[in-house]
Design an enzyme around this catalytic site. Structure first.
Site, PDB file in Angstrom:
ATOM      1  N   GLU A   1       0.797  -1.230   0.000  1.00  0.00           N
ATOM      2  CA  GLU A   1       0.000   0.000   0.000  1.00  0.00           C
ATOM      3  C   GLU A   1       0.826   1.274   0.000  1.00  0.00           C
ATOM      4  OE1 GLU A   1      -2.749  -0.170   3.231  1.00  0.00           O
ATOM      5  OE2 GLU A   1      -3.844  -1.836   2.373  1.00  0.00           O
TER       6      GLU A   1
ATOM      7  N   GLU B   1      -5.619  -8.719   0.968  1.00  0.00           N
ATOM      8  CA  GLU B   1      -6.258  -8.318   2.234  1.00  0.00           C
ATOM      9  C   GLU B   1      -7.711  -7.981   1.977  1.00  0.00           C
ATOM     10  OE1 GLU B   1      -4.593  -5.060   4.544  1.00  0.00           O
ATOM     11  OE2 GLU B   1      -2.585  -5.774   4.093  1.00  0.00           O
TER      12      GLU B   1
HETATM   13  C1  GCO Z   1      -3.708  -1.872   5.647  1.00  0.00           C
HETATM   14  C2  GCO Z   1      -2.689  -2.695   6.254  1.00  0.00           C
HETATM   15  C3  GCO Z   1      -3.091  -3.514   7.423  1.00  0.00           C
HETATM   16  C4  GCO Z   1      -4.216  -3.005   8.292  1.00  0.00           C
HETATM   17  C5  GCO Z   1      -5.547  -3.403   7.765  1.00  0.00           C
HETATM   18  C6  GCO Z   1      -6.720  -2.960   8.610  1.00  0.00           C
HETATM   19  O1  GCO Z   1      -4.222  -2.279   4.647  1.00  0.00           O
HETATM   20  O2  GCO Z   1      -3.978  -0.798   6.135  1.00  0.00           O
HETATM   21  O3  GCO Z   1      -2.148  -3.481   5.284  1.00  0.00           O
HETATM   22  O4  GCO Z   1      -1.881  -3.506   8.099  1.00  0.00           O
HETATM   23  O5  GCO Z   1      -4.086  -3.470   9.572  1.00  0.00           O
HETATM   24  O6  GCO Z   1      -5.737  -2.867   6.516  1.00  0.00           O
HETATM   25  O7  GCO Z   1      -6.785  -1.578   8.661  1.00  0.00           O
END
Ligand code: GCO
Length: 491
Positions: free
Chosen positions: A215, A396
């Site tokens: 990200e 994710e």
């Molecule tokens: C993100 C990160 C994660 C977070 C998850 C929840 O995408 O921000 O990769 O580390 O913990 O997204 O907010």
């Protein structure tokens, strides 16, 4: 259980994916012919609830975590400091005043955590490597004991039939590199490539899939523009520069990977937020086009099309910072071919005529997250339509515990609903010809949720932060059934 497969085995073509679909929802292989236009998007909520939806054979059912959020043991075995250690030390940065100092103590409990994953029939584990564990000063001297931890972890995964998906960078920059200017310094791209090379030589013979940078958007926006995450800056111009350096770092790591003897596949990890208008006005339509640049195409376009989008409408300082960082030849490096695209999806971005974010869908305990499964479908099918259909891995997707899920903290029916609805969206995208080879729920464990500390719990498995005991929630058992059967059960 979905057995760990070799990279070649999970490199199914789009057509193979479609033909492998078996579903009682009425989707047919005929709808999957390469080049077919997607069916018109159903409106939100029009998902195919009630049916049993099967996924393609070999689909990777995974869970995701990151080093700073779960490992703890921040001074163990010669680990160096990271920018998150520093950020957490600053008063007022973390909601509950906590840090990742202990977190889930995964550094010491990794074996039982891997056993737990195996019990849950997880087929793929996305974890990140802590750069300051391996290179305490960020470059130069390799800390063998830190590297050994990941060596044991990868072996432990393979021994349990779980496919390793390793993220090279999930936000924990060595503080020593921040002291040299961090991602604002163009040298950071080379520091990252050097670090990546150390990791490829140590683990490249065993890791199935790699992600470069988690990200870049969130690093730039939250770390440099709005100051809510490490290193906590509020400087839009710096954020623009950092975007380019992160993209460049990604590209340089890809070329080091190709030059290495590594056997796996590699791709980026992008957090996509499809953008929608809050109303029918021309102003809102224009705001959507601008939001789409800062949310999505600033990352998709350079990586997958070797060019930046039109920057004339976005924040001027951000655009200036980015443009001043670009040098001749950079986009060729950045746009090096990838094997797959990792997609993190949590929430859409809805904007009004003034370009202000609007909350149009149910908001979760995270505050920033609106529940809109159709957004995941839209993001996935857009990649197919507009970016030449690369293979996609969902790296994710998840939701924090819902406070209205009262009673026992492990009775997380809202999470089960969330997962089901999003997996229905994934299924629909696959059935229409999008090559999606895996899904990783965020997260395996409740963990350190950045600026929210331990006040938001995103795990399929509950962690008692007093005793560090792990207790699977209802969602873990539901997800385990999905992973074992390779299909979504009917409700
Ligand atoms: C993100 C990160 C994660 C977070 C998850 C929840 O995408 O921000 O990769 O580390 O913990 O997204 O907010």
């Amino acid at each position: 259980m979905v057995k760990a497969t070799s990279p070649m085995e999970h490199r199914l073509s789009r057509r193979q994916f479609c033909l492998a679909m078996v579903t009682t929802a009425g989707l047919s292989a005929a709808a999957c012919r390469a080049g077919d236009n997607p069916a018109p998007s159903p409106s939100p909520g029009e998902a195919s609830s009630g049916a049993t939806l099967a996924f393609p054979e070999g689909f990777h059912w995974g869970v995701a975590t990151s080093a700073y959020q779960i490992e703890g043991a921040v001074t163990a075995d010669g680990r160096g400091r990271s920018i998150w250690d520093t950020f957490c030390d600053r008063v007022g940065t973390i909601a509950d005043g906590s840090s990742g100092e202990v977190a889930c103590d995964h550094y010491n409990r990794w074996e039982s955590d891997l056993d737990l994953m195996r019990t849950l029939e997880i087929g793929s584990y996305r974890f990140s490597i802590g750069w300051p564990r391996v290179l305490p000063e960020g470059l130069g001297r390799v800390n063998r004991r830190g590297l050994d931890f990941y060596d044991r972890l990868v072996d432990g995964l393979l021994a349990r039939g779980i496919s390793p998906l390793a993220t090279l960078y999930h936000w924990d920059l060595p503080q020593a590199l921040q002291d040299r200017g961090g991602w604002e310094n163009r040298d950071s791209a080379e520091w990252f490539a050097d670090y990546a090379e150390v990791i490829f030589s140590a683990l490249g013979d065993r890791v199935d899939r790699w992600l470069t940078i988690n990200e870049a958007k969130v690093i730039a926006q939250q770390g440099y523009q709005y100051g809510r995450m490490a290193p906590g800056m509020t400087d839009a111009k710096a954020a623009g520069t950092v975007i380019h350096h992160l993209n460049l770092a990604h590209g340089r790591a890809i070329s080091r990977f190709r030059a290495s003897a590594s056997r796996g596949q590699i791709g980026p990890c992008l957090q996509l937020a499809p953008c929608y208008a809050a109303d029918q006005s021309e102003g809102a339509a224009a705001a959507v086009r601008t939001a789409d640049i800062t949310e999505n195409t600033l990352y998709l376009d350079p990586l997958l099309r070797r060019r930046y989008p039109d920057l004339s409408k976005i924040d001027r300082a951000l655009a200036a910072g980015l443009e001043s960082a670009v040098q001749e030849g950079d986009l060729t490096v950045i746009g090096a071919p990838v094997d797959f695209v990792g997609v993190n999806y949590y929430s859409p971005m809805v904007v009004d005529g003034q370009g202000q974010p609007v909350q149009s869908y149910p908001v979760t305990a995270a505050g920033w997250q609106q529940i809109y499964p159709q957004g995941l479908y839209d993001a996935l099918t857009r990649i197919r339509r507009e970016y030449n259909s690369p293979e996609v891995v969902i790296t994710e997707n998840g939701v924090p515990d819902d406070p209205t899920d009262s009673g026992q903290p492990t009775a997380d029916s809202a999470r089960v609903n969330f997962l089901r609805q999003h997996l229905e969206a994934v299924h629909r995208a696959i059935a229409e010809g999008t090559a999606i080879s895996g899904y990783h729920a965020w997260s395996l464990l409740d963990n350190f949720e950045w600026f929210a500390g331990y006040s938001q719990r995103w795990g399929l498995v509950q962690v008692d932060f007093e005793t560090l005991q792990r207790t699977p929630k209802a969602s873990a058992s539901w997800y385990s059934t999905v992973a074992r059967s390779n299909k979504l059960p009917s409700e």
